[in-house]
Structures are given as C-alpha cells and as structure tokens.
Design an enzyme around this catalytic site. Structure first.
Site, PDB file in Angstrom:
ATOM      1  N   ASN A   1     -52.036  19.466 -45.490  1.00 26.32           N
ATOM      2  CA  ASN A   1     -53.595  19.663 -46.257  1.00 26.32           C
ATOM      3  C   ASN A   1     -53.989  21.006 -46.860  1.00 26.32           C
ATOM      4  O   ASN A   1     -54.931  21.375 -45.914  1.00 26.32           O
ATOM      5  CB  ASN A   1     -54.480  18.386 -45.397  1.00 26.32           C
ATOM      6  CG  ASN A   1     -54.920  19.093 -44.131  1.00 26.32           C
ATOM      7  OD1 ASN A   1     -53.842  19.630 -43.243  1.00 26.32           O
ATOM      8  ND2 ASN A   1     -55.778  18.825 -42.734  1.00 26.32           N
TER       9      ASN A   1
ATOM     10  N   ASP B   1     -52.485  19.476 -33.232  1.00 24.32           N
ATOM     11  CA  ASP B   1     -53.811  19.554 -34.052  1.00 24.32           C
ATOM     12  C   ASP B   1     -54.070  21.220 -34.525  1.00 24.32           C
ATOM     13  O   ASP B   1     -55.990  20.749 -34.041  1.00 24.32           O
ATOM     14  CB  ASP B   1     -54.623  18.715 -33.509  1.00 24.32           C
ATOM     15  CG  ASP B   1     -55.252  17.958 -35.082  1.00 24.32           C
ATOM     16  OD1 ASP B   1     -54.775  19.124 -36.434  1.00 24.32           O
ATOM     17  OD2 ASP B   1     -56.140  17.286 -35.090  1.00 24.32           O
TER      18      ASP B   1
ATOM     19  N   HIS C   1     -60.050  27.362 -38.375  1.00 23.60           N
ATOM     20  CA  HIS C   1     -60.918  27.945 -40.005  1.00 23.60           C
ATOM     21  C   HIS C   1     -61.859  29.436 -40.057  1.00 23.60           C
ATOM     22  O   HIS C   1     -61.995  29.415 -38.519  1.00 23.60           O
ATOM     23  CB  HIS C   1     -62.156  26.874 -39.749  1.00 23.60           C
ATOM     24  CG  HIS C   1     -61.986  25.373 -40.260  1.00 23.60           C
ATOM     25  ND1 HIS C   1     -60.750  25.049 -41.414  1.00 23.60           N
ATOM     26  CD2 HIS C   1     -61.749  24.488 -39.271  1.00 23.60           C
ATOM     27  CE1 HIS C   1     -60.449  23.876 -41.529  1.00 23.60           C
ATOM     28  NE2 HIS C   1     -60.768  23.376 -40.458  1.00 23.60           N
TER      29      HIS C   1
ATOM     30  N   HIS D   1     -52.610  12.270 -32.844  1.00 24.39           N
ATOM     31  CA  HIS D   1     -53.483  12.653 -31.819  1.00 24.39           C
ATOM     32  C   HIS D   1     -54.476  11.706 -31.924  1.00 24.39           C
ATOM     33  O   HIS D   1     -55.606  11.585 -32.362  1.00 24.39           O
ATOM     34  CB  HIS D   1     -54.428  14.032 -32.899  1.00 24.39           C
ATOM     35  CG  HIS D   1     -54.876  13.948 -34.100  1.00 24.39           C
ATOM     36  ND1 HIS D   1     -55.450  12.908 -35.080  1.00 24.39           N
ATOM     37  CD2 HIS D   1     -54.699  15.016 -35.540  1.00 24.39           C
ATOM     38  CE1 HIS D   1     -55.287  13.156 -36.110  1.00 24.39           C
ATOM     39  NE2 HIS D   1     -54.740  14.062 -36.649  1.00 24.39           N
TER      40      HIS D   1
ATOM     41  N   HIS E   1     -53.265   9.910 -39.601  1.00 25.16           N
ATOM     42  CA  HIS E   1     -54.188   9.925 -39.211  1.00 25.16           C
ATOM     43  C   HIS E   1     -55.166   8.563 -39.270  1.00 25.16           C
ATOM     44  O   HIS E   1     -55.520   8.406 -40.487  1.00 25.16           O
ATOM     45  CB  HIS E   1     -55.034  10.717 -40.506  1.00 25.16           C
ATOM     46  CG  HIS E   1     -56.606  11.380 -39.293  1.00 25.16           C
ATOM     47  ND1 HIS E   1     -56.731  13.079 -39.332  1.00 25.16           N
ATOM     48  CD2 HIS E   1     -57.392  10.895 -39.628  1.00 25.16           C
ATOM     49  CE1 HIS E   1     -57.868  12.964 -38.636  1.00 25.16           C
ATOM     50  NE2 HIS E   1     -58.730  11.337 -39.063  1.00 25.16           N
TER      51      HIS E   1
ATOM     52  N   HIS F   1     -51.044  23.029 -37.860  1.00 26.59           N
ATOM     53  CA  HIS F   1     -51.998  23.242 -39.251  1.00 26.59           C
ATOM     54  C   HIS F   1     -51.701  24.714 -38.969  1.00 26.59           C
ATOM     55  O   HIS F   1     -52.459  25.692 -38.770  1.00 26.59           O
ATOM     56  CB  HIS F   1     -53.842  22.872 -39.437  1.00 26.59           C
ATOM     57  CG  HIS F   1     -53.791  21.834 -39.021  1.00 26.59           C
ATOM     58  ND1 HIS F   1     -53.261  20.701 -40.265  1.00 26.59           N
ATOM     59  CD2 HIS F   1     -54.049  20.761 -38.635  1.00 26.59           C
ATOM     60  CE1 HIS F   1     -53.809  19.522 -40.312  1.00 26.59           C
ATOM     61  NE2 HIS F   1     -54.072  19.489 -39.044  1.00 26.59           N
ATOM     62  N   LEU F   2     -51.222  25.602 -40.563  1.00 30.80           N
ATOM     63  CA  LEU F   2     -50.095  26.521 -40.380  1.00 30.80           C
ATOM     64  C   LEU F   2     -51.186  27.858 -40.950  1.00 30.80           C
ATOM     65  O   LEU F   2     -51.229  28.910 -41.172  1.00 30.80           O
ATOM     66  CB  LEU F   2     -48.788  26.886 -40.753  1.00 30.80           C
ATOM     67  CG  LEU F   2     -48.194  26.697 -39.081  1.00 30.80           C
ATOM     68  CD1 LEU F   2     -46.377  27.473 -39.703  1.00 30.80           C
ATOM     69  CD2 LEU F   2     -47.966  27.669 -38.479  1.00 30.80           C
ATOM     70  N   ARG F   3     -51.307  26.317 -42.137  1.00 29.83           N
ATOM     71  CA  ARG F   3     -52.441  26.763 -43.198  1.00 29.83           C
ATOM     72  C   ARG F   3     -51.794  28.038 -44.151  1.00 29.83           C
ATOM     73  O   ARG F   3     -50.209  28.313 -44.010  1.00 29.83           O
ATOM     74  CB  ARG F   3     -53.773  28.232 -42.808  1.00 29.83           C
ATOM     75  CG  ARG F   3     -55.114  27.363 -42.032  1.00 29.83           C
ATOM     76  CD  ARG F   3     -55.329  25.821 -42.196  1.00 29.83           C
ATOM     77  NE  ARG F   3     -55.991  25.654 -41.426  1.00 29.83           N
ATOM     78  CZ  ARG F   3     -56.961  23.874 -41.398  1.00 29.83           C
ATOM     79  NH1 ARG F   3     -56.371  23.329 -41.882  1.00 29.83           N
ATOM     80  NH2 ARG F   3     -57.232  23.745 -40.806  1.00 29.83           N
TER      81      ARG F   3
ATOM     82  N   HIS G   1     -47.562  18.798 -34.569  1.00 30.11           N
ATOM     83  CA  HIS G   1     -48.909  18.630 -35.314  1.00 30.11           C
ATOM     84  C   HIS G   1     -49.658  20.179 -35.231  1.00 30.11           C
ATOM     85  O   HIS G   1     -50.089  20.442 -34.781  1.00 30.11           O
ATOM     86  CB  HIS G   1     -49.445  18.093 -34.911  1.00 30.11           C
ATOM     87  CG  HIS G   1     -51.080  17.561 -36.048  1.00 30.11           C
ATOM     88  ND1 HIS G   1     -51.406  15.859 -36.420  1.00 30.11           N
ATOM     89  CD2 HIS G   1     -52.096  18.338 -36.461  1.00 30.11           C
ATOM     90  CE1 HIS G   1     -51.264  16.012 -37.101  1.00 30.11           C
ATOM     91  NE2 HIS G   1     -52.143  16.882 -37.570  1.00 30.11           N
TER      92      HIS G   1
HETATM   93 ZN   LIG Z   1     -53.948  17.712 -37.943  1.00 32.03          ZN
END
Ligand SMILES: [Zn+2]
Length: 375
Positions: free
Chosen positions: A52, A271, A275, A197, A155, A26-28, A24
């Site tokens: 996302n 996860d 940001h 998660h 989720h 988030h590489l963006r 899980h």
């Molecule tokens: Zn996530």
C-alpha cells in the site's frame, strides 16, 4: 535456540536464535525506505513487504521494480535480506498477473484491503463478497493464488454490518472474522490464508480453532504490549494509533494466550508502519507507527514478560516462513539483556520541499527503555 541464564537468579541474559522473518512490514519508499530498510535488514532475514505504497503495487511489474528499489536501500554489509513481495488486491487485478507471473519470482501473495478502512486502502476491494463470488476478478485471483500455492493476506476488517450500517471501529475485525472469513474459506478450500495483525479475542478464538496448514495469523508486538487503556491514558496518544485499532485489555490477553499456546500457525508480523509527524499530530491522525527500530527487541521484551521466551524462535523465525513456503534462515542473531533507551526521533526529508527540510518520525515508545538489545 539457546538461552543463557544467570546462575544466581535464573534470569535469561543472552539468546542465540535463527534470524527471524517479519511477515508484515511497511518499508514505504524514497526517504522513508532509506531510513527503515537498514533497521529491518539488521534484524530480519527477510520480510513480507506490504503493497500500500503511493501509488500502490498493483501489478507484478511494479512489484519487481519496488523490489529493486528496496535492494538499493540497505547496506549490503548488514547481511543478506530477502524482500518478499505482495500485490495489492484491487477490483481490477488481473488473475493472469498471479497465474503467469508469480511462479517465477519472489512474490508470496496478494494483500486484501477493505476499501477505505485503513491507511492506503482507497484502491481496495469494494465488496468483500467478490472474494467468494464466482465470475468476479478477485474470486479468480484467489483461485489462481491457490493454484500457485501462494498466500492471501487479509486485513481482516469489515466496514459495514450485514444491514449496510457503518460498523464501530472496535467491531470491524470481529465482524469480518464471523461474517466474511468463513465464506472465503468455504469458497477456496485449498487457498493459504493469513489473517494479518490479529487484534481481537474473536480472531484468536477462530484461528486457534481452525488454524493449520491453510490458515494462520501474524501477531504484532504492539497488540501484545498495549491495550486501549494505554492509548487513552491522560488523553489520546497518536503514536499508539494503528489499524487495526488497539483493543481493550481482554483482547490483548487473548492474543497473549494464543502466543503462549505456541501453535505453528501463529507468527511474527510487526506491522511497523512509519509516518512523518505531520500525518500523526494533525487534524486527522493516520493509523500506523514505526516499530522497526526495535523490531525484534519489542517481541523479546513481551515474550519474556508473559513467560514464553523459549517460544520466541519458533514464533519469529520458523512459523511464518514455513507457512509461506520459505526455508527459515540459517543465520543467527544474538540478543542480550542490556537496557537501552529510545532516545530520539528519526528524521526524513520532507516531501515536496528542498532537500534540507526534514520531518520527524516518532518511533513507538520514544523516551522509554527496552530491556533486550540486539548485538
Ligand atoms: Zn500493515
């Protein structure tokens, strides 16, 4: 896996194990992707990439393009890295996208976001009941997924209770586990489901009881490391705020117990969700924090703390990929007991400004010491 111990005091000092998978991540995109991808590729043989992004990854075509972007974002000298793509489950996602296109490529599943409940979830499924109601697109997507033997990543949160009233954020996962997940499992008995998660004792109890080849969960390092007391000690700490929310201590203990039991259906999913500081220290603090800078080290620290260092490889490198139908890595990593401090924030180019303008990204546990170091 090999743990070398100090002869005098028996303390573990060096670990060799298979290179882990992060199920899980988030590489963006853009500047953040360039910052994070090398951190992840150094530590992990592969990662399940969350869809996302802005805009969200809602078609197979977009997933392949994103995969190419990722491939360009890390230095190949670091070693091989396998980005395992997911599609964002929307009310509009065509079952054909899954039925026709998943078989050939590296997409491993579809991610369910409850609309409006977490970062980048505005395109999520509006009514969870469509997951088990015949004739809806989400239902047909799940059927196609099951036929392809791919995974539904959940989720696990509900926004409303059964009377239609808004749920307290600390109750969202519990409600989903008790009121929504059983319907999905009943409607799709052959579908592989990963509760992402996991954060509550109710979740740990459910997965502990019903987990197996069709149901499993990922655990983050932060849900194993901290609880609500940490988030509010002396005030609210924005760089400890995630969705799902950090629960009270008893939930952390239940997750630790689940990890201690060490079943094959529980695995690593960090996860890590970076940001820029402007989204965190602001009027409304967004959920998600960067952990990729110590993506395996945090787990090593907490597994040692709770006395299950010997279970680290199975949890990090074998269980997740095996559930998803991927061969665990043959590469090895080495961790040594050597304290290091997370000294500085990272920087990324500030979007919509000249390239010289940058913005801080505050990593989890900034200013603190990590006990294990990746060689
Ligand atoms: Zn996530």
């Amino acid at each position: 896996m090999k743990i070398i111990r100090d002869e005098a005091n028996g303390e573990a000092v060096r670990i060799n194990m298979r290179k882990p998978y992060d199920m899980h991540q988030h590489l963006r995109r853009d500047a953040m992707l360039k910052l994070v991808a090398p951190m992840v590729a150094r530590r992990f043989a592969g990662a399940v990439i969350m869809p996302n992004t802005v805009p969200p990854i809602t078609t197979a075509e977009m997933a392949w393009r994103y995969q190419e972007e990722i491939a360009e974002a890390w230095d190949l000298n670091i070693g091989s890295f396998e980005p395992l793509m997911t599609l964002y489950l929307t009310d509009m996602l065509e079952p054909r996208e899954v039925a026709l296109r998943f078989a050939k490529r590296t997409a491993v599943g579809v991610k369910y976001y409850p609309r409006g409940l977490t970062t980048g979830s505005d395109s999520g499924v509006k009514d969870p009941a469509s997951l088990w109601t015949k004739g809806t697109k989400p239902y047909e997507v799940l059927r196609a997924l099951a036929e392809q033997n791919k995974v539904l990543l959940l989720h696990a949160a509900d926004g409303l209770d059964t009377y239609g009233d808004e749920l307290d954020p600390y109750e969202q996962e519990k409600h989903f586990i008790e009121n929504t997940l059983p319907y999905i499992i009943d409607a799709h008995p052959t579908l592989k489901i990963s509760v992402e998660h996991l954060s509550t004792k109710e979740g740990a109890e459910f997965v502990g009881k019903y987990g197996g080849k069709r149901l499993g969960c990922s655990l983050t390092a932060h849900h194993l490391m901290i609880d609500r007391r940490d988030v509010f000690r002396g005030g609210f700490h924005p760089h400890m705020h995630w969705w799902p929310i950090i629960q009270p201590q008893e939930h952390k203990e239940a997750l630790r117990d689940l990890a201690r039991e060490g079943p094959p259906f529980v695995w690593l999913g960090s996860d890590s969700a970076p940001h820029p500081i402007g989204k965190k220290e602001t009027r409304c603090c967004i959920g998600g924090v960067l952990t990729a800078h110590a993506g395996i080290e945090f787990y090593t620290d907490v597994f040692e703390e709770i006395g299950i260092l010997d279970k680290l490889e199975q949890f990090s490198s074998v269980n997740g990929p095996s559930f998803f139908g991927i061969e665990p890595s043959k590469e090895q990593i080495t961790l040594v007991r050597e304290e290091w401090k997370i000294e500085k924030p990272f920087f990324v180019a500030k979007l919509g400004t000249p390239l010289s303008k940058t913005e801080e990204v505050i990593p989890f546990r900034l200013g603190e010491t990590v006990r294990w170091k990746l060689l």
